[in-house]
Scaffold this motif. Structure first.
Motif, PDB file in Angstrom:
ATOM      1  N   ALA A  21       0.805  -1.221   0.000  1.00  0.00           N
ATOM      2  CA  ALA A  21       0.000   0.000   0.000  1.00  0.00           C
ATOM      3  C   ALA A  21       0.838   1.271   0.000  1.00  0.00           C
ATOM      4  O   ALA A  21       0.274   2.366   0.006  1.00  0.00           O
ATOM      5  CB  ALA A  21      -0.921   0.004   1.217  1.00  0.00           C
ATOM      6  N   HIS A  24       0.012   4.512  -2.289  1.00  0.00           N
ATOM      7  CA  HIS A  24      -1.260   4.415  -3.005  1.00  0.00           C
ATOM      8  C   HIS A  24      -2.312   5.286  -2.332  1.00  0.00           C
ATOM      9  O   HIS A  24      -2.320   5.467  -1.119  1.00  0.00           O
ATOM     10  CB  HIS A  24      -1.760   2.973  -3.056  1.00  0.00           C
ATOM     11  CG  HIS A  24      -1.026   2.119  -4.032  1.00  0.00           C
ATOM     12  ND1 HIS A  24      -1.185   2.229  -5.391  1.00  0.00           N
ATOM     13  CD2 HIS A  24      -0.112   1.137  -3.853  1.00  0.00           C
ATOM     14  CE1 HIS A  24      -0.415   1.360  -6.003  1.00  0.00           C
ATOM     15  NE2 HIS A  24       0.254   0.683  -5.087  1.00  0.00           N
ATOM     16  N   LEU A  29      -7.029   2.319  -4.095  1.00  0.00           N
ATOM     17  CA  LEU A  29      -6.489   1.028  -3.691  1.00  0.00           C
ATOM     18  C   LEU A  29      -7.593   0.117  -3.153  1.00  0.00           C
ATOM     19  O   LEU A  29      -7.692  -1.048  -3.544  1.00  0.00           O
ATOM     20  CB  LEU A  29      -5.412   1.224  -2.625  1.00  0.00           C
ATOM     21  CG  LEU A  29      -4.828  -0.052  -2.029  1.00  0.00           C
ATOM     22  CD1 LEU A  29      -3.963  -0.767  -3.050  1.00  0.00           C
ATOM     23  CD2 LEU A  29      -4.036   0.249  -0.783  1.00  0.00           C
ATOM     24  N   VAL A  57      -2.593  -7.093   2.598  1.00  0.00           N
ATOM     25  CA  VAL A  57      -2.137  -5.721   2.390  1.00  0.00           C
ATOM     26  C   VAL A  57      -1.027  -5.441   3.386  1.00  0.00           C
ATOM     27  O   VAL A  57      -1.214  -5.607   4.601  1.00  0.00           O
ATOM     28  CB  VAL A  57      -3.283  -4.702   2.572  1.00  0.00           C
ATOM     29  CG1 VAL A  57      -2.788  -3.297   2.303  1.00  0.00           C
ATOM     30  CG2 VAL A  57      -4.442  -5.037   1.650  1.00  0.00           C
ATOM     31  N   ALA A  60       0.297  -0.712   5.515  1.00  0.00           N
ATOM     32  CA  ALA A  60      -0.946   0.055   5.600  1.00  0.00           C
ATOM     33  C   ALA A  60      -0.714   1.430   6.229  1.00  0.00           C
ATOM     34  O   ALA A  60      -1.495   2.352   6.010  1.00  0.00           O
ATOM     35  CB  ALA A  60      -1.981  -0.708   6.406  1.00  0.00           C
ATOM     36  N   ILE A  63      -0.211   4.563   3.638  1.00  0.00           N
ATOM     37  CA  ILE A  63      -1.266   4.907   2.686  1.00  0.00           C
ATOM     38  C   ILE A  63      -1.348   6.420   2.568  1.00  0.00           C
ATOM     39  O   ILE A  63      -1.003   7.150   3.498  1.00  0.00           O
ATOM     40  CB  ILE A  63      -2.621   4.291   3.127  1.00  0.00           C
ATOM     41  CG1 ILE A  63      -3.617   4.281   1.981  1.00  0.00           C
ATOM     42  CG2 ILE A  63      -3.205   5.020   4.294  1.00  0.00           C
ATOM     43  CD1 ILE A  63      -3.520   3.088   1.126  1.00  0.00           C
ATOM     44  N   ILE A 102      -7.931   0.885   6.126  1.00  0.00           N
ATOM     45  CA  ILE A 102      -8.142   0.094   4.912  1.00  0.00           C
ATOM     46  C   ILE A 102      -9.296  -0.889   5.097  1.00  0.00           C
ATOM     47  O   ILE A 102     -10.150  -1.025   4.221  1.00  0.00           O
ATOM     48  CB  ILE A 102      -6.840  -0.632   4.518  1.00  0.00           C
ATOM     49  CG1 ILE A 102      -5.797   0.398   4.082  1.00  0.00           C
ATOM     50  CG2 ILE A 102      -7.092  -1.649   3.410  1.00  0.00           C
ATOM     51  CD1 ILE A 102      -4.464  -0.140   3.711  1.00  0.00           C
TER      52      ILE A 102
END
Length: 145
Positions: A21, A24, A29, A57, A60, A63, A102
């Motif tokens: 991630a 992104h 995403l 993922v 995280a 992000i 997420i």
């Protein structure tokens, strides 16, 4: 006479994917992750069956979000008691529990009944680069948008 083929639960093959991630954008995403969890990338996709794959993922906590979402987006939770509304900004959640951001975003993109809960169980989110699913031999998934 033609009939529509319906896939059986025993015929569904599930693949493990790992997604990094880092860098992104959150919404772009998570919409791709939700598509994979639902199984929409497969030709055997059936709306009332869980035909999706597993998604891991990593990173995280790296992000990215656009605009002022870090300070203006609020995650709300109610305890059920009077005056029990708890509010946290995205910045607070990202510091304490980055996996939740997420997971929460993907959950909103899945069906809202038992099928969606079943799909969400195939999502594994980790804040760092390490994950405990090497034995599943996950394939690296490049997210392009």
């Amino acid at each position: 006479m033609r009939t529509t083929y319906t896939v059986k639960e025993s015929e569904i093959e599930r693949i493990w994917y790992v997604v990094d991630a880092t860098g992104h954008t959150l919404g772009r995403l998570t919409s791709e992750i939700a598509k994979i969890l639902k199984g929409k990338h497969k030709p055997i996709y059936t709306p009332h069956l869980d035909t999706g794959d597993y998604v891991i993922v990593i990173n995280a906590d790296k992000i990215k979000v656009t605009g002022k979402k870090l300070d203006q987006k609020i995650y709300r939770n109610h305890t059920g008691y009077p005056g029990g509304l708890k509010e946290k900004t995205m910045r607070d959640v990202q510091q304490k529990k980055p996996e939740y951001i997420i997971t929460h975003a993907v959950k909103g993109m899945l069906p809202k009944k038992a099928l969606g809960a079943k799909m969400l169980k195939k999502l594994r989110v980790f804040a760092g680069a390490e994950h405990g699913h090497q034995s599943q031999k996950p394939q690296v998934l490049e997210i392009k948008y």
